[in-house]
Design a protein around this motif. Structure first.
Motif, short mmCIF file in Angstrom:
data_model
loop_
_atom_site.label_atom_id
_atom_site.label_comp_id
_atom_site.label_asym_id
_atom_site.label_seq_id
_atom_site.Cartn_x
_atom_site.Cartn_y
_atom_site.Cartn_z
N ILE A 262 47.48 -39.11 8.47
CA ILE A 262 46.91 -39.46 9.77
C ILE A 262 45.69 -40.32 9.52
CG2 ILE A 262 45.84 -38.59 11.88
CD1 ILE A 262 47.51 -36.06 11.56
N ILE A 263 45.74 -41.55 10.00
CA ILE A 263 44.64 -42.49 9.84
C ILE A 263 43.66 -42.31 11.00
CG2 ILE A 263 44.00 -44.93 9.77
CD1 ILE A 263 46.79 -45.47 8.60
N GLY A 264 42.38 -42.29 10.69
CA GLY A 264 41.39 -42.10 11.74
C GLY A 264 40.18 -42.99 11.55
N LEU A 265 39.30 -42.95 12.54
CA LEU A 265 38.05 -43.71 12.52
C LEU A 265 36.90 -42.73 12.35
CD1 LEU A 265 36.68 -46.50 12.81
CD2 LEU A 265 36.55 -46.05 15.28
N ALA A 266 36.13 -42.88 11.29
CA ALA A 266 35.06 -41.93 10.95
C ALA A 266 33.69 -42.54 11.18
CB ALA A 266 35.21 -41.48 9.50
N VAL A 267 32.74 -41.69 11.56
CA VAL A 267 31.35 -42.09 11.71
C VAL A 267 30.50 -40.87 11.36
CG1 VAL A 267 31.32 -41.51 14.18
CG2 VAL A 267 29.65 -43.13 13.27
N MET A 268 29.39 -41.10 10.67
CA MET A 268 28.58 -39.99 10.18
C MET A 268 28.01 -39.13 11.31
SD MET A 268 28.65 -39.67 6.91
CE MET A 268 27.30 -38.53 6.76
N ASN A 269 27.50 -39.79 12.36
CA ASN A 269 26.89 -39.05 13.47
C ASN A 269 27.38 -39.62 14.80
OD1 ASN A 269 25.31 -37.71 15.32
ND2 ASN A 269 23.41 -37.95 14.16
N PRO A 270 28.45 -39.03 15.36
CA PRO A 270 29.01 -39.57 16.61
C PRO A 270 28.03 -39.58 17.77
CG PRO A 270 30.52 -38.00 15.58
CD PRO A 270 29.21 -37.89 14.86
N GLU A 271 27.00 -38.71 17.71
CA GLU A 271 26.04 -38.63 18.81
C GLU A 271 24.94 -39.69 18.72
OE1 GLU A 271 26.71 -36.56 21.24
OE2 GLU A 271 28.47 -35.96 20.06
N PHE A 272 24.82 -40.31 17.54
CA PHE A 272 23.76 -41.30 17.35
C PHE A 272 24.33 -42.53 16.66
CE2 PHE A 272 20.26 -43.23 14.91
CZ PHE A 272 19.40 -43.53 15.97
N MET A 273 24.71 -43.51 17.47
CA MET A 273 25.21 -44.77 16.93
C MET A 273 24.43 -45.91 17.57
SD MET A 273 29.39 -44.46 16.76
CE MET A 273 29.69 -43.39 18.18
N ALA A 274 24.15 -46.93 16.79
CA ALA A 274 23.54 -48.13 17.34
C ALA A 274 24.46 -48.72 18.41
CB ALA A 274 23.29 -49.15 16.24
N PRO A 275 23.91 -49.41 19.42
CA PRO A 275 24.76 -49.93 20.50
C PRO A 275 25.94 -50.77 20.02
CG PRO A 275 22.46 -50.10 21.11
CD PRO A 275 22.48 -49.64 19.68
N ALA A 276 25.71 -51.65 19.05
CA ALA A 276 26.81 -52.50 18.56
C ALA A 276 27.87 -51.65 17.88
CB ALA A 276 26.28 -53.55 17.60
N VAL A 277 27.44 -50.63 17.13
CA VAL A 277 28.38 -49.75 16.43
C VAL A 277 29.20 -48.96 17.45
CG1 VAL A 277 28.60 -47.82 14.83
CG2 VAL A 277 26.89 -49.60 14.41
N ARG A 278 28.52 -48.42 18.46
CA ARG A 278 29.24 -47.66 19.48
C ARG A 278 30.22 -48.55 20.24
NH1 ARG A 278 28.92 -42.84 21.45
NH2 ARG A 278 26.93 -42.38 20.43
N THR A 279 29.84 -49.78 20.48
CA THR A 279 30.74 -50.72 21.17
C THR A 279 32.01 -50.94 20.36
OG1 THR A 279 28.86 -51.83 22.22
CG2 THR A 279 30.93 -53.04 22.14
N MET A 280 31.87 -51.16 19.04
CA MET A 280 33.03 -51.33 18.18
C MET A 280 33.85 -50.04 18.11
SD MET A 280 35.04 -52.94 16.04
CE MET A 280 34.33 -54.43 15.31
N TYR A 281 33.17 -48.91 17.97
CA TYR A 281 33.82 -47.60 17.90
C TYR A 281 34.70 -47.36 19.13
CZ TYR A 281 33.92 -42.42 17.43
OH TYR A 281 34.29 -41.10 17.32
#
Length: 295
Positions: A262-281
């Motif tokens: 199962i391929i997924g998208l990972a991020v260290m802290n889903p509650e705290f992402m820079a705006p550009a990162v959250r936009t891509m996410y």
């Protein structure tokens, strides 16, 4: 210490030389050297080892680097948030990917994202599962594509179920490709294998089914693996997504029992992402997540 000091240290760690770091940052080598000397004096220990072959991190430098990356990423997040509040969608997103995602998905993801957000810069780092995992832990990348089993303690959102296939030389099995092959039949074949960090899901399948493979061929990349199979040196297990890009003439069979990664998208802290990162996410999840994984 200033943000410039941290940026100089990070750039030297990536480039491996004062000259290359100076070129990237638009500074003189003497300015780079002075910055590091001042940093080491302030810290009270050395962070770099100088030699004729280049520059490398000391043990202290290795331990310090993830925190330096964290400071720089926090500053980037601050700048992006200010731009976001001013109505500007800009910033930078660093993405870690493994090979099959890089060739099959990433070009379309980057293309569709850039059409909507021209001012957001994207940087891609390709490697193995282990590479992407470590890049995320060290703050080198903001987002990472991983299999769910290789993400370990990093939060991950499932996107896509990718069946595992058994790959055989052309005509080695009487049944037509697309049928299945069982564990007992696999045991009679020599295997071409990859190192554990290359595909943890395949290693898990082998262990779960007590498949103690015999192999004289230990390679790293997918193309080399399937090329050896084509020439009759053994069989291998590969995710279906990988085999879409393979040019060799081989037969592929579903495994019995069925298996998948199962391929997924990972991020260290889903509650705290820079705006550009959250936009891509959000863009990736909205447009590329399979229906079975949607809430």
């Amino acid at each position: 210490m200033t943000l410039l000091t941290y940026q100089v240290f990070k750039t030297i760690a990536e480039a491996g030389s004062f000259q290359k770091a100076a070129d990237r940052l638009g500074l003189t080598p003497s300015a780079i050297s002075h910055t590091i000397s001042s940093m080491e004096n302030e810290l009270g220990f050395s962070v770099l080892t100088r030699s004729k072959s280049g520059v490398s991190l000391t043990n202290y430098g290795e331990k310090l680097l993830p925190y330096v990356n964290g400071v720089l990423n926090s500053d980037e997040s601050l700048q992006q948030m200010i731009a976001d509040l001013n109505g500007l969608k800009q910033g930078k997103v660093k993405i870690g990917v493994f090979s099959s995602v890089c060739t099959s998905w990433l070009p379309e993801i980057l293309h569709s994202f850039r059409r909507k957000y021209e001012k957001i810069e994207m940087e891609v780092f390709q490697g193995t599962y282990e590479d992407v995992f470590l890049w995320m832990k060290r703050g080198v990348v903001d987002l990472g594509f991983l299999s769910v089993s290789s993400a370990k303690d990093i939060p991950i959102v499932p996107l896509y179920r990718d069946p595992l296939l058994c790959v055989l030389p052309k005509g080695a099995k009487k049944e037509s490709p697309g049928e299945s092959i069982g564990i007992e039949e696999m045991k009679h074949h020599q295997f071409v294998t990859q190192r554990d960090s290359t595909d943890a899901d395949i290693q898990n399948f082998l262990k779960e089914n007590s498949l103690r493979v015999q192999s004289n061929y230990h390679v790293v990349d997918d193309l080399s693996t399937v090329a050896l199979v084509e020439k009759g040196f053994g069989i291998c297990l590969m995710p279906e997504l990988v085999m879409r890009d393979i040019p060799y003439d081989v037969d592929c069979y579903l495994t019995e029992p069925r298996a998948s990664r199962i391929i997924g998208l990972a991020v260290m802290n889903p509650e705290f992402m820079a705006p550009a990162v959250r936009t891509m996410y959000n863009h990736i999840i909205k447009n590329y997540q399979e229906e079975e994984f949607r809430n």
